[in-house]
Design a protein around this motif. Structure first.
Motif, PDB file in Angstrom:
ATOM      1  N   GLU A 236       0.825  -1.200   0.000  1.00 37.81           N
ATOM      2  CA  GLU A 236       0.000   0.000   0.000  1.00 37.81           C
ATOM      3  C   GLU A 236       0.865   1.259   0.000  1.00 37.81           C
ATOM      4  N   SER A 324      -0.148  -2.637  -4.221  1.00 37.43           N
ATOM      5  CA  SER A 324      -1.155  -3.577  -3.738  1.00 37.43           C
ATOM      6  C   SER A 324      -2.005  -4.135  -4.872  1.00 37.43           C
ATOM      7  N   LEU A 325      -1.974  -3.484  -6.051  1.00 33.11           N
ATOM      8  CA  LEU A 325      -2.665  -3.992  -7.227  1.00 33.11           C
ATOM      9  C   LEU A 325      -1.658  -4.076  -8.368  1.00 33.11           C
ATOM     10  N   LEU A 327      -0.314  -4.157 -11.705  1.00 28.61           N
ATOM     11  CA  LEU A 327      -0.942  -3.910 -12.995  1.00 28.61           C
ATOM     12  C   LEU A 327       0.084  -3.384 -14.003  1.00 28.61           C
ATOM     13  N   ALA A 358     -10.622  -4.756  -7.833  1.00 26.55           N
ATOM     14  CA  ALA A 358      -9.440  -3.948  -8.124  1.00 26.55           C
ATOM     15  C   ALA A 358      -9.549  -2.573  -7.483  1.00 26.55           C
ATOM     16  N   ARG A 361      -8.634  -2.397  -3.912  1.00 24.15           N
ATOM     17  CA  ARG A 361      -7.189  -2.450  -3.662  1.00 24.15           C
ATOM     18  C   ARG A 361      -6.489  -1.172  -4.110  1.00 24.15           C
ATOM     19  N   ASP A 362      -7.091  -0.457  -5.053  1.00 27.00           N
ATOM     20  CA  ASP A 362      -6.498   0.789  -5.545  1.00 27.00           C
ATOM     21  C   ASP A 362      -7.612   1.804  -5.792  1.00 27.00           C
ATOM     22  N   LEU A 365      -7.552   4.067  -9.006  1.00 32.15           N
ATOM     23  CA  LEU A 365      -7.526   3.405 -10.299  1.00 32.15           C
ATOM     24  C   LEU A 365      -8.331   4.223 -11.309  1.00 32.15           C
ATOM     25  N   TRP A 368      -9.610   0.429 -16.174  1.00 30.34           N
ATOM     26  CA  TRP A 368      -9.547  -1.001 -15.907  1.00 30.34           C
ATOM     27  C   TRP A 368      -9.863  -1.749 -17.200  1.00 30.34           C
TER      28      TRP A 368
END
Length: 443
Positions: A236, A324-325, A327, A358, A361-362, A365, A368
């Motif tokens: 995080e 934490s995500l 990508l 997702a 966690r973020d 974001l 997506w």
């Protein structure tokens, strides 16, 4: 490496260039055509006395032409590539002329120089402790500047909400730009970009209030999270730093490990502003359960190299940036062409559930990826939708300029569509039918 017409046209900087390139895709319009290894070249008569010298390095691909066009690749490069794909027998194998040899040699020399520079960069410093101490000092100084900038931003956010969103909408662009400039000075470019985009949200039409308030809330959450970095778990902590605009060295990302697999580049989108051009390339792992985002940047007005054309399958290793995500990723070696076929799409409900996970966690974001299977494009009450067999539907961006292309490809039948979901609307990028794929690009 095999090529398709769709992949070649996806390299065009705009629809006009793609159309002009198709107009030059007949060997009759070229004085000579040749190839040798990864080099393809041709002479095309233009408006001047001398023919234009077009050449391609298929390994990237890379283009160069003697014409005065500022577009990259130009119509001559696109036309030459289309001839190579459609009429390979017209491109005769032979020794390249000097203007091709010199170009290929210069590219090879630059690649070797870059590799040598990278090798030198990996050598241990003469005094590692001194270098580490200096880096720690710089990082501490930046953290202090960011903290001061975010504290000032919090007061600004409170004042903006207190005076009302209607008052914010009435502000000129300089109101937002001045605050963004202060955050750039505070070395928080990620936050500055979000503040700058608030001006666009204020003018985004129906529902602008919810969009502006939501972004203000995310900025406030980011400010509070940044003030508690020492209490956050490491993933995080990386996530918050990324949102603030901190960067991680590519070498450090690669050294952290990699995922080797077959990847399918499902689609790309290029966005430009007055400062920067950004290309997003979305990769889907062969199991259909893991996404990777490859980013490329170029200053405004400079060409973006399309290193990984889409749609296309690759095999290789990708390393993920910490967070934490996981990508965003970077290739940790060469990505080679693979015969992998596009994975099947998901239902709208499944994709939205993945997005919800997702977002948990973020919370910052912005896009997506969604590969939707068996959807039909349709219109209802003046709005655009993609609907699947279960009756679920997802709204499509009204400003997407190639909506009618998507409708014509579908013809009322289910298709597989890849695109980006913003949390509010879907932006189609690629359409897959039983026989073909079609690139919608940026429209």
């Amino acid at each position: 490496m095999s090529w398709t017409i769709e992949q070649a046209l996806a390299l065009a900087p705009d629809p006009a260039s793609a159309k002009a390139g198709q107009g030059l895709s007949s060997p009759r319009k070229w004085q000579s055509l040749g190839r040798n290894g990864n080099a393809v070249w041709g002479l095309c008569q233009g408006s001047g006395a001398d023919p234009y010298q077009a050449r391609i390095d298929l390994s990237e691909p890379a283009f160069k032409c003697s014409c005065p066009s500022r577009k990259f690749p130009c119509k001559h490069g696109l036309g030459l590539l289309l001839i190579f794909i459609q009429n390979p027998q017209a491109v005769v194998e032979g020794e390249p002329p000097p203007w091709v040899t010199e170009w290929m040699q210069s590219r090879q020399a630059r690649a070797e120089k870059a590799a040598a520079k990278a090798e030198v960069a990996t050598e241990p410093p003469a005094d590692p402790e001194a270098v580490a101490a200096a880096a720690a000092k710089r990082a501490q100084k930046r953290e202090e500047r960011v903290a001061d900038g975010l504290a000032e931003m919090e007061l600004w956010l409170r004042d903006t909400v207190r005076t009302g969103l209607a008052s914010a909408q009435a502000q000129s662009s300089s109101f937002w730009e001045n605050k963004a400039a202060r955050l750039v000075d505070a070395q928080a470019p990620g936050v500055a970009r979000r503040v700058r985009e608030l001006a666009t949200l204020c003018a985004s039409g129906t529902g602008w209030q919810e969009r502006v308030l939501g972004e203000l809330a995310r900025l406030y959450l980011l400010r509070r999270a940044a003030g508690r970095l020492e209490y956050l778990p490491e993933p995080e902590r990386h996530l918050v730093r990324n949102a603030l605009g901190w960067t991680t060295k590519t070498e450090d990302v690669i050294q952290s490990g990699a995922v080797e697999a077959d990847w399918f580049a499902t689609g790309q989108r290029v966005e430009e502003d007055e400062r920067l051009a950004t290309r997003r390339t979305w990769m889907l792992k062969d199991d259909g359960a893991q996404w990777a985002l490859l980013l490329q940047f170029a200053p405004h007005g400079q060409p973006l190299k399309n290193e990984f054309p889409a749609p296309r399958a690759y095999h290789g290793a990708l390393s993920y940036y910490p967070g934490s995500l996981p990508l965003r990723a970077v290739p940790s070696g060469a990505l080679n062409h693979s015969p992998l076929v596009v994975p099947g799409g998901e239902s709208i409900s499944t994709s939205l559930n993945r997005y919800a996970g997702a977002l948990a966690r973020d919370p910052w974001l912005e896009q997506w990826p969604m590969l939707l299977g068996g959807v039909i494009p349709c219109q209802h009450e003046g709005l655009r939708w993609l609907r699947d067999s279960s009756g679920d539907a997802i709204p499509v961006a009204m400003k997407h300029p190639r909506w009618w292309t998507l409708l014509s490809i579908s013809g009322g039948d289910p298709v597989t569509v890849f695109g980006e979901w913003t949390g509010e609307f879907f932006w189609p990028l690629t359409v897959f039918t039983d026989q073909q794929s079609f690139t919608l690009g940026n429209g």
